[in-house]
Design a protein around this motif. Structure first.
Motif, PDB file in Angstrom:
ATOM      1  N   ASN A  42       0.852  -1.191   0.000  1.00  0.00           N
ATOM      2  CA  ASN A  42       0.000   0.000   0.000  1.00  0.00           C
ATOM      3  C   ASN A  42       0.883   1.235   0.000  1.00  0.00           C
ATOM      4  O   ASN A  42       2.089   1.174   0.229  1.00  0.00           O
ATOM      5  CB  ASN A  42      -0.907   0.029   1.232  1.00  0.00           C
ATOM      6  CG  ASN A  42      -1.892  -1.122   1.251  1.00  0.00           C
ATOM      7  OD1 ASN A  42      -2.535  -1.410   0.248  1.00  0.00           O
ATOM      8  ND2 ASN A  42      -2.006  -1.787   2.381  1.00  0.00           N
ATOM      9  N   ARG A  43       0.277   2.368  -0.238  1.00  0.00           N
ATOM     10  CA  ARG A  43       0.938   3.644  -0.045  1.00  0.00           C
ATOM     11  C   ARG A  43      -0.124   4.698   0.222  1.00  0.00           C
ATOM     12  O   ARG A  43      -1.283   4.555  -0.197  1.00  0.00           O
ATOM     13  CB  ARG A  43       1.829   4.067  -1.227  1.00  0.00           C
ATOM     14  CG  ARG A  43       1.127   4.429  -2.500  1.00  0.00           C
ATOM     15  CD  ARG A  43       0.684   3.241  -3.319  1.00  0.00           C
ATOM     16  NE  ARG A  43       1.780   2.532  -3.942  1.00  0.00           N
ATOM     17  CZ  ARG A  43       1.765   1.215  -4.113  1.00  0.00           C
ATOM     18  NH1 ARG A  43       0.735   0.492  -3.671  1.00  0.00           N
ATOM     19  NH2 ARG A  43       2.753   0.593  -4.713  1.00  0.00           N
ATOM     20  N   ASP A 144       8.148  15.253   1.205  1.00  0.00           N
ATOM     21  CA  ASP A 144       8.070  15.400  -0.241  1.00  0.00           C
ATOM     22  C   ASP A 144       6.666  15.036  -0.699  1.00  0.00           C
ATOM     23  O   ASP A 144       6.127  14.001  -0.298  1.00  0.00           O
ATOM     24  CB  ASP A 144       9.071  14.477  -0.939  1.00  0.00           C
ATOM     25  CG  ASP A 144      10.509  14.898  -0.698  1.00  0.00           C
ATOM     26  OD1 ASP A 144      10.771  16.105  -0.757  1.00  0.00           O
ATOM     27  OD2 ASP A 144      11.355  14.010  -0.457  1.00  0.00           O
ATOM     28  N   PHE A 145       6.069  15.889  -1.518  1.00  0.00           N
ATOM     29  CA  PHE A 145       4.807  15.575  -2.179  1.00  0.00           C
ATOM     30  C   PHE A 145       5.185  15.009  -3.541  1.00  0.00           C
ATOM     31  O   PHE A 145       5.248  15.717  -4.532  1.00  0.00           O
ATOM     32  CB  PHE A 145       3.955  16.835  -2.296  1.00  0.00           C
ATOM     33  CG  PHE A 145       2.559  16.596  -2.828  1.00  0.00           C
ATOM     34  CD1 PHE A 145       2.030  15.318  -2.954  1.00  0.00           C
ATOM     35  CD2 PHE A 145       1.764  17.664  -3.192  1.00  0.00           C
ATOM     36  CE1 PHE A 145       0.761  15.098  -3.431  1.00  0.00           C
ATOM     37  CE2 PHE A 145       0.478  17.468  -3.667  1.00  0.00           C
ATOM     38  CZ  PHE A 145      -0.020  16.185  -3.793  1.00  0.00           C
ATOM     39  N   PHE A 161       5.999   5.581  -5.271  1.00  0.00           N
ATOM     40  CA  PHE A 161       6.021   6.653  -4.286  1.00  0.00           C
ATOM     41  C   PHE A 161       4.722   6.755  -3.495  1.00  0.00           C
ATOM     42  O   PHE A 161       3.640   6.441  -3.995  1.00  0.00           O
ATOM     43  CB  PHE A 161       6.286   8.000  -4.969  1.00  0.00           C
ATOM     44  CG  PHE A 161       7.726   8.234  -5.323  1.00  0.00           C
ATOM     45  CD1 PHE A 161       8.583   8.849  -4.418  1.00  0.00           C
ATOM     46  CD2 PHE A 161       8.230   7.834  -6.550  1.00  0.00           C
ATOM     47  CE1 PHE A 161       9.909   9.074  -4.742  1.00  0.00           C
ATOM     48  CE2 PHE A 161       9.554   8.051  -6.883  1.00  0.00           C
ATOM     49  CZ  PHE A 161      10.399   8.675  -5.979  1.00  0.00           C
ATOM     50  N   GLY A 162       4.861   7.227  -2.265  1.00  0.00           N
ATOM     51  CA  GLY A 162       3.744   7.608  -1.423  1.00  0.00           C
ATOM     52  C   GLY A 162       4.057   8.957  -0.811  1.00  0.00           C
ATOM     53  O   GLY A 162       5.164   9.494  -0.965  1.00  0.00           O
ATOM     54  N   ASP A 163       3.099   9.515  -0.110  1.00  0.00           N
ATOM     55  CA  ASP A 163       3.249  10.844   0.486  1.00  0.00           C
ATOM     56  C   ASP A 163       3.143  10.756   2.004  1.00  0.00           C
ATOM     57  O   ASP A 163       2.198  10.153   2.528  1.00  0.00           O
ATOM     58  CB  ASP A 163       2.169  11.793  -0.032  1.00  0.00           C
ATOM     59  CG  ASP A 163       2.180  11.922  -1.543  1.00  0.00           C
ATOM     60  OD1 ASP A 163       3.280  12.084  -2.110  1.00  0.00           O
ATOM     61  OD2 ASP A 163       1.097  11.857  -2.160  1.00  0.00           O
ATOM     62  N   THR A 285       8.422   7.314   0.632  1.00  0.00           N
ATOM     63  CA  THR A 285       8.123   8.707   0.952  1.00  0.00           C
ATOM     64  C   THR A 285       9.352   9.604   0.850  1.00  0.00           C
ATOM     65  O   THR A 285       9.324  10.742   1.311  1.00  0.00           O
ATOM     66  CB  THR A 285       7.510   8.821   2.359  1.00  0.00           C
ATOM     67  OG1 THR A 285       8.477   8.396   3.335  1.00  0.00           O
ATOM     68  CG2 THR A 285       6.245   7.981   2.465  1.00  0.00           C
ATOM     69  N   ALA A 286      10.410   9.089   0.269  1.00  0.00           N
ATOM     70  CA  ALA A 286      11.614   9.867  -0.031  1.00  0.00           C
ATOM     71  C   ALA A 286      12.271  10.408   1.239  1.00  0.00           C
ATOM     72  O   ALA A 286      12.611   9.651   2.132  1.00  0.00           O
ATOM     73  CB  ALA A 286      11.297  10.967  -1.042  1.00  0.00           C
TER      74      ALA A 286
END
Length: 327
Positions: A42-43, A144-145, A161-163, A285-286
């Protein structure tokens, strides 16, 4: 300069792998093995109409302050680590200061070391605090968005990627020893592999620039390229401070790739339970990812006061900071 408190924030919306399987199946791409190697399930994905890197960072900071029993007035230094700032001016740190009602006598600064940004910001803030006795509390936020900037035709970024945001409050003195030592390894030979905006900021207003020229551009390269350097740097950092790898209680690493974490773990010969992994829940999420892993480890009881920790991440291009800290 010990960690007094940490917190994280994620959006409500959860997107499962199935969405990305179906999305890329329609493009004739089977990404199932790729997402398995990355360790995704999931993210969390932000609502681009309601949230951005700044709003998510503010929410993580508010939680950290509340849990620490502090307010914005107590903070002497505000640092916002991001590679997707909502504004380049004013700084996100200045806006964070405003949202949290910070005092006038405070430092505000944005920091960008790409995905290595929050590890770098905590390391450099710790060192600055050592040289400036006027700073008792520093608030470091990383967010990071990323999802809004991913090309829907690029599986490496769009499906990966996720936020989410993380916040850390550093305190002069306090319960822990904080930063013990750090080192950096930089190899700029593949600097063109990841670029954003892909066309360069000076070109975004040109009439012939397409959306795909603005999205993150991620050219194929060996994603395990940083593993050997990570293993050697962690060993060196531990050894030169009179410790053994067995003395490290937890490794809070970049959550970019589960495969990379496994390769680093095998190279260090350390047990799996020491390596905190949250990338299956959060996505990648970087910049915030090592500190989301850290706070999850605290919440689950895997990280306790007095524990020696390793933080490690890798920034595009590439640069890897490694940090030895005692919580």
């Amino acid at each position: 300069m010990s960690i007094l408190q940490a917190a994280y924030y994620h959006p409500d919306q959860v997107v499962h792998n199935d969405f990305y399987f179906e999305h890329f199946d329609r493009q004739g791409k089977d990404i199932r093995n790729f997402l398995a190697a990355m360790g995704r399930k999931n993210r969390y994905v932000a609502d681009r109409a309601e949230e951005n890197a700044l709003t998510m960072g503010v929410k993580a900071a508010e939680k950290a302050l509340k849990d620490a029993g502090l307010s914005g007035e107590d903070i002497d230094m505000f640092v916002f680590a991001t590679q997707t700032p909502e504004y380049t001016y004013p700084t996100n740190a200045l806006l964070l200061h405003n949202r949290l009602k910070g005092k006038h006598r405070a430092v505000t600064m944005d920091s960008n070391a790409n995905c290595a940004g929050m590890v770098t910001a905590v390391e450099q803030s710790s060192r600055y605090m050592r040289s400036n006795p006027q700073v008792r509390y520093a608030l470091i936020v990383g967010c990071d968005f990323s999802t809004v900037n991913c090309n829907p035709e690029d599986e490496i970024t769009y499906a990966n990627f996720g936020d989410a945001a993380a916040a850390v409050i550093l305190e002069r003195g306090g319960q822990g020893q904080g930063l013990i030592d750090s080192l950096y390894y930089t190899d700029s030979d593949i600097h063109e592999s990841i670029t954003f905006p892909a066309c360069g900021l000076s070109n975004v207003y040109r009439a012939d620039v397409r959306p795909e020229d603005i999205y993150i551009r991620w050219l194929p390269f060996d994603g395990t390229v940083c593993v050997d350097a990570a293993i050697e740097d962690i060993k060196e950092l531990v050894s030169r401070n009179g410790l053994e790898l067995d003395d490290i209680c937890a490794f809070c690493l970049s959550q970019f790739s589960l495969k990379n974490i496994e390769l680093i773990r095998n190279g260090l010969g350390q047990p799996e339970e020491k390596f905190i992994y949250v990338g299956d829940e959060f996505g990648y999420t970087a910049t915030s990812s090592p500190f989301i892993a850290f706070q999850r480890g605290v919440e689950q009881g895997n990280i306790k006061r007095g524990d020696h920790l390793i933080f490690w991440s890798v920034g595009a291009g590439w640069q890897i900071p490694t940090m030895l800290l005692r919580y």
